[in-house]
Design a protein around this motif. Structure first.
Motif, PDB file in Angstrom:
ATOM      1  N   MET A   1       4.037  -0.235 -18.563  1.00 30.92           N
ATOM      2  CA  MET A   1       4.047  -1.487 -18.265  1.00 30.92           C
ATOM      3  C   MET A   1       5.478  -0.795 -16.841  1.00 30.92           C
ATOM      4  O   MET A   1       4.086   0.253 -15.768  1.00 30.92           O
ATOM      5  CB  MET A   1       6.053  -2.193 -18.702  1.00 30.92           C
ATOM      6  CG  MET A   1       4.685  -2.986 -19.893  1.00 30.92           C
ATOM      7  SD  MET A   1       4.059  -4.203 -18.855  1.00 30.92           S
ATOM      8  CE  MET A   1       5.544  -5.149 -18.362  1.00 30.92           C
TER       9      MET A   1
ATOM     10  N   LYS B   1       7.034   5.829 -10.314  1.00 30.29           N
ATOM     11  CA  LYS B   1       6.383   5.718  -8.480  1.00 30.29           C
ATOM     12  C   LYS B   1       6.383   5.243  -8.317  1.00 30.29           C
ATOM     13  O   LYS B   1       6.734   5.136  -6.935  1.00 30.29           O
ATOM     14  CB  LYS B   1       4.678   6.098  -9.218  1.00 30.29           C
ATOM     15  CG  LYS B   1       4.036   6.664  -8.091  1.00 30.29           C
ATOM     16  CD  LYS B   1       2.748   6.494  -8.381  1.00 30.29           C
ATOM     17  CE  LYS B   1       1.823   6.767  -7.340  1.00 30.29           C
ATOM     18  NZ  LYS B   1      -0.051   6.968  -7.556  1.00 30.29           N
ATOM     19  N   PHE B   2       6.760   3.610  -8.577  1.00 30.68           N
ATOM     20  CA  PHE B   2       7.200   2.349  -7.411  1.00 30.68           C
ATOM     21  C   PHE B   2       8.218   1.981  -7.826  1.00 30.68           C
ATOM     22  O   PHE B   2       8.736   1.633  -8.870  1.00 30.68           O
ATOM     23  CB  PHE B   2       6.264   1.291  -7.634  1.00 30.68           C
ATOM     24  CG  PHE B   2       4.933   1.771  -7.082  1.00 30.68           C
ATOM     25  CD1 PHE B   2       4.393   1.257  -6.045  1.00 30.68           C
ATOM     26  CD2 PHE B   2       3.766   2.443  -7.692  1.00 30.68           C
ATOM     27  CE1 PHE B   2       3.483   2.108  -5.094  1.00 30.68           C
ATOM     28  CE2 PHE B   2       2.385   2.610  -7.218  1.00 30.68           C
ATOM     29  CZ  PHE B   2       2.411   2.412  -6.169  1.00 30.68           C
TER      30      PHE B   2
ATOM     31  N   LEU C   1      10.699  -1.550  -8.156  1.00 29.16           N
ATOM     32  CA  LEU C   1       9.682  -2.813  -8.163  1.00 29.16           C
ATOM     33  C   LEU C   1      10.815  -3.681  -7.455  1.00 29.16           C
ATOM     34  O   LEU C   1       9.943  -4.844  -7.758  1.00 29.16           O
ATOM     35  CB  LEU C   1      10.044  -2.685 -10.060  1.00 29.16           C
ATOM     36  CG  LEU C   1       9.151  -1.731 -10.388  1.00 29.16           C
ATOM     37  CD1 LEU C   1       8.889  -2.040 -12.278  1.00 29.16           C
ATOM     38  CD2 LEU C   1       7.387  -2.182 -10.225  1.00 29.16           C
TER      39      LEU C   1
ATOM     40  N   VAL D   1      -8.791  -2.347  -3.524  1.00 36.56           N
ATOM     41  CA  VAL D   1      -8.324  -1.876  -3.677  1.00 36.56           C
ATOM     42  C   VAL D   1      -8.160  -1.332  -2.013  1.00 36.56           C
ATOM     43  O   VAL D   1      -8.353  -1.467  -0.656  1.00 36.56           O
ATOM     44  CB  VAL D   1      -7.887  -0.543  -4.075  1.00 36.56           C
ATOM     45  CG1 VAL D   1      -6.854   0.794  -3.343  1.00 36.56           C
ATOM     46  CG2 VAL D   1      -7.066  -0.721  -5.759  1.00 36.56           C
TER      47      VAL D   1
ATOM     48  N   THR E   1      -8.188  -3.025  -9.432  1.00 38.74           N
ATOM     49  CA  THR E   1      -7.315  -4.490  -9.127  1.00 38.74           C
ATOM     50  C   THR E   1      -6.018  -4.283  -8.427  1.00 38.74           C
ATOM     51  O   THR E   1      -5.450  -4.284  -9.977  1.00 38.74           O
ATOM     52  CB  THR E   1      -7.591  -6.146  -8.984  1.00 38.74           C
ATOM     53  OG1 THR E   1      -7.270  -5.612 -10.740  1.00 38.74           O
ATOM     54  CG2 THR E   1      -9.726  -6.485  -9.313  1.00 38.74           C
ATOM     55  N   ILE E   2      -5.091  -4.824  -7.359  1.00 37.13           N
ATOM     56  CA  ILE E   2      -3.975  -4.680  -7.597  1.00 37.13           C
ATOM     57  C   ILE E   2      -3.256  -5.917  -8.425  1.00 37.13           C
ATOM     58  O   ILE E   2      -4.240  -6.824  -8.885  1.00 37.13           O
ATOM     59  CB  ILE E   2      -3.409  -4.872  -6.187  1.00 37.13           C
ATOM     60  CG1 ILE E   2      -3.368  -6.261  -6.056  1.00 37.13           C
ATOM     61  CG2 ILE E   2      -3.557  -4.158  -5.456  1.00 37.13           C
ATOM     62  CD1 ILE E   2      -2.006  -6.396  -4.330  1.00 37.13           C
ATOM     63  N   ASN E   3      -2.287  -5.433  -9.396  1.00 34.76           N
ATOM     64  CA  ASN E   3      -1.173  -6.367 -10.178  1.00 34.76           C
ATOM     65  C   ASN E   3      -0.064  -6.798  -9.176  1.00 34.76           C
ATOM     66  O   ASN E   3      -0.044  -8.437  -9.607  1.00 34.76           O
ATOM     67  CB  ASN E   3      -0.610  -5.486 -11.817  1.00 34.76           C
ATOM     68  CG  ASN E   3      -2.011  -5.073 -12.383  1.00 34.76           C
ATOM     69  OD1 ASN E   3      -2.697  -5.693 -12.456  1.00 34.76           O
ATOM     70  ND2 ASN E   3      -1.808  -4.451 -13.419  1.00 34.76           N
ATOM     71  N   ARG E   4      -0.078  -6.519  -8.027  1.00 32.46           N
ATOM     72  CA  ARG E   4       1.315  -7.329  -7.151  1.00 32.46           C
ATOM     73  C   ARG E   4       1.143  -6.691  -6.266  1.00 32.46           C
ATOM     74  O   ARG E   4       1.345  -6.596  -6.077  1.00 32.46           O
ATOM     75  CB  ARG E   4       2.957  -6.447  -7.843  1.00 32.46           C
ATOM     76  CG  ARG E   4       2.910  -7.088  -9.543  1.00 32.46           C
ATOM     77  CD  ARG E   4       4.445  -6.260  -9.323  1.00 32.46           C
ATOM     78  NE  ARG E   4       5.371  -7.246  -8.966  1.00 32.46           N
ATOM     79  CZ  ARG E   4       6.501  -6.827  -8.391  1.00 32.46           C
ATOM     80  NH1 ARG E   4       6.862  -5.281  -8.711  1.00 32.46           N
ATOM     81  NH2 ARG E   4       7.204  -7.735  -7.276  1.00 32.46           N
TER      82      ARG E   4
ATOM     83  N   ASP F   1       3.009  -8.463  -3.319  1.00 32.05           N
ATOM     84  CA  ASP F   1       3.853  -8.515  -2.971  1.00 32.05           C
ATOM     85  C   ASP F   1       5.357  -7.153  -3.289  1.00 32.05           C
ATOM     86  O   ASP F   1       5.468  -7.032  -1.688  1.00 32.05           O
ATOM     87  CB  ASP F   1       5.443  -8.917  -3.176  1.00 32.05           C
ATOM     88  CG  ASP F   1       5.243  -8.926  -5.461  1.00 32.05           C
ATOM     89  OD1 ASP F   1       4.879  -7.973  -5.213  1.00 32.05           O
ATOM     90  OD2 ASP F   1       6.272  -9.810  -5.271  1.00 32.05           O
ATOM     91  N   LEU F   2       4.104  -5.958  -3.139  1.00 29.88           N
ATOM     92  CA  LEU F   2       4.267  -4.967  -3.023  1.00 29.88           C
ATOM     93  C   LEU F   2       3.787  -4.055  -1.670  1.00 29.88           C
ATOM     94  O   LEU F   2       4.184  -3.079  -1.110  1.00 29.88           O
ATOM     95  CB  LEU F   2       3.554  -3.654  -4.264  1.00 29.88           C
ATOM     96  CG  LEU F   2       4.446  -3.940  -5.227  1.00 29.88           C
ATOM     97  CD1 LEU F   2       4.189  -3.079  -6.335  1.00 29.88           C
ATOM     98  CD2 LEU F   2       6.640  -3.521  -5.175  1.00 29.88           C
ATOM     99  N   TYR F   3       2.551  -4.995  -1.200  1.00 32.88           N
ATOM    100  CA  TYR F   3       1.489  -4.481  -0.090  1.00 32.88           C
ATOM    101  C   TYR F   3       1.989  -5.034   1.021  1.00 32.88           C
ATOM    102  O   TYR F   3       1.917  -4.963   2.494  1.00 32.88           O
ATOM    103  CB  TYR F   3       0.389  -4.118  -0.209  1.00 32.88           C
ATOM    104  CG  TYR F   3       0.671  -3.591  -2.141  1.00 32.88           C
ATOM    105  CD1 TYR F   3       0.813  -2.351  -1.963  1.00 32.88           C
ATOM    106  CD2 TYR F   3      -0.100  -4.301  -3.011  1.00 32.88           C
ATOM    107  CE1 TYR F   3       0.589  -1.588  -3.092  1.00 32.88           C
ATOM    108  CE2 TYR F   3      -0.031  -3.556  -4.274  1.00 32.88           C
ATOM    109  CZ  TYR F   3       0.594  -1.867  -4.426  1.00 32.88           C
ATOM    110  OH  TYR F   3       0.039  -1.604  -5.324  1.00 32.88           O
TER     111      TYR F   3
ATOM    112  N   LEU G   1      -0.732   4.102  -2.605  1.00 35.02           N
ATOM    113  CA  LEU G   1      -2.138   3.339  -3.303  1.00 35.02           C
ATOM    114  C   LEU G   1      -3.731   3.591  -2.357  1.00 35.02           C
ATOM    115  O   LEU G   1      -4.582   3.840  -3.424  1.00 35.02           O
ATOM    116  CB  LEU G   1      -2.481   2.003  -3.530  1.00 35.02           C
ATOM    117  CG  LEU G   1      -3.408   0.688  -4.462  1.00 35.02           C
ATOM    118  CD1 LEU G   1      -3.078   1.568  -5.885  1.00 35.02           C
ATOM    119  CD2 LEU G   1      -2.747  -0.735  -4.495  1.00 35.02           C
TER     120      LEU G   1
ATOM    121  N   THR H   1      -5.414   5.306  -0.739  1.00 34.44           N
ATOM    122  CA  THR H   1      -5.470   7.301  -1.151  1.00 34.44           C
ATOM    123  C   THR H   1      -6.593   8.405   0.684  1.00 34.44           C
ATOM    124  O   THR H   1      -6.062   9.356   1.065  1.00 34.44           O
ATOM    125  CB  THR H   1      -5.684   8.325  -1.927  1.00 34.44           C
ATOM    126  OG1 THR H   1      -7.522   7.371  -2.361  1.00 34.44           O
ATOM    127  CG2 THR H   1      -4.910   8.204  -3.569  1.00 34.44           C
TER     128      THR H   1
END
Lengths: 179, 211
Positions: free
Chosen positions: B1, B5-6, B8, B102, B140-143, B145-147, B200, B202
């Motif tokens: 989960m 690396k991030f 959250l 991405v 595909t990204i999951n969240r 609001d991280l970006y 994400l 690269t």
């Protein structure tokens, strides 16, 4: 159709064949016959159109399968030419000299499966995956969940329902809605 | 989960928002105004903003199919003062309509930063919230609001046009109340967003900010 398949048998050798419908047949041939056979089909038979080129990863057999779907647009018939190539070498002859649009198929297969088509333009040029640094994602030994965990963090609290168990609860232990 | 690396959750605000959703980079004249006047002006501005939403005509996933009926006679979003605009320079609402690859994320960042402030992001469908049915995809990204900062999520797979209209109503209320402050948060926490984006993407070849 029968006549054409008989000519393929005689001239190129067919490893395996399957007749799906009157207007759809499949033949499996050896890799060295791909370019001569496709050239002959394009030049001397009504199957002039390359409708699709796709790949399948047979991981257990150590082979990739390339499938060329040829179409006779006048007679509305399709002929599927399939070939198995070695998974280690992962190299196949390019057919972009016969059909120019095969370049795009070969570029995508090169990116998604890592199969190399020598001489085809745009090999190694990113198609969808920009900056990809892992093994090609459509290979079956690529672990997509592990990759997702490393690169795409999930929002906490997401619940996962295993479909097999969930359906089992609903329709019984067999896990099938219909027998 | 969760991966180490991030981080959250975004870090705490480095400083409180200016009142009523006003921009965090105020001009000299605005800064010298008395607070009551500032708030009154902000309320008026926010009322105007809420009634003139210009949506960028951009779709990433299957959700953009549900956006089309909004522009036509049956659902007709123009009665709320909303219209589609063809370029980011002319729009102030960015709808991420479904799964976001991405490769598309790079274009979304570029488009979002080119939009003039104030601007709002609406995440449409489950895919922008937690990955949806593409949660285990490599691409595909999951969240979302991280970006980019998301002001409103509309859940569903896919949400119907009625749900979209309801969501835009909520967005308008939030703008009027001065609560839709994602664009401020993006400017304040630029480092955090840029760090996530560069982790994400690269092959990063964008400028640090796309003016």
């Amino acid at each position: 159709m029968d006549e054409i398949i008989q000519r393929i048998r005689d001239n190129f050798g067919v490893l395996r064949e399957h007749r799906q419908r009157d207007d759809l047949a499949e033949v499996w041939i050896e890799p060295r016959h791909v370019l001569p056979l496709l050239t002959w089909l394009k030049e001397h038979t009504p199957f002039v159109q390359l409708t699709h080129l796709s790949a399948v990863d047979w991981l257990e057999d150590g082979e990739f399968q390339l499938t060329y779907l040829l179409t006779d647009p006048v007679g509305r018939r399709s002929l599927m030419v399939a070939v198995r190539i070695s998974r280690e070498e992962a190299t196949a002859e390019s057919v972009h000299t016969l059909w120019a649009h095969a370049v795009t198929y070969e570029q995508e297969i090169n990116e998604m499966f890592g199969i190399h088509f020598p001489g085809s333009p745009r090999q190694g040029v990113p198609f969808i995956l920009e900056g990809w640094d892992d093994i090609p994602p459509m290979r079956r030994d690529f672990d997509t969940v592990e990759y997702m965990n490393r690169h795409h963090p999930s929002r906490p609290g997401r619940e996962h329902t295993d479909p097999r168990r969930y359906i089992g609860q609903v329709v019984g232990e067999k896990g099938y809605l219909h027998d | 989960m969760a991966s180490s690396k991030f981080p959250l959750a975004p870090p705490e605000h480095s400083r409180p928002h200016a009142p009523m959703g006003e921009g965090c980079f105020l001009g000299e004249t605005e800064r010298q105004q008395p607070l009551a006047l500032k708030e009154a002006l902000a309320k008026i501005k926010n009322w105007f903003r809420a009634n003139s939403l210009w949506v960028m005509a951009y779709g990433t996933g299957c959700g953009s199919i549900e956006l089309r009926p909004l522009t036509t006679a049956r659902f007709d979003m123009e009665r709320f003062g909303m219209a589609m605009r063809p370029t980011p320079r002319q729009s102030n609402v960015l709808i991420i309509s479904g799964y976001l690859s991405v490769k598309s994320l790079k274009r979304v960042i570029r488009a979002y930063e080119q939009m003039p402030s104030p601007k709002w992001v609406v995440g449409l469908g489950s895919c922008t919230i937690n990955g949806g049915m593409y949660w285990d995809s490599y691409n595909t990204i999951n969240r979302l609001d991280l970006y980019v900062p998301v002001d409103l999520y509309i859940a569903g797979c896919m949400p119907r046009p009625e749900a979209l209209l309801e969501g835009f109503g909520v967005l308008m209320e939030k703008i009027k109340a001065g609560e839709a402050n994602g664009w401020n948060h993006y400017l304040e926490q630029m480092d955090w967003y840029k760090e996530n984006q560069k982790k994400l993407i690269t092959d990063w070849d964008l400028p640090d900010y796309n003016w």
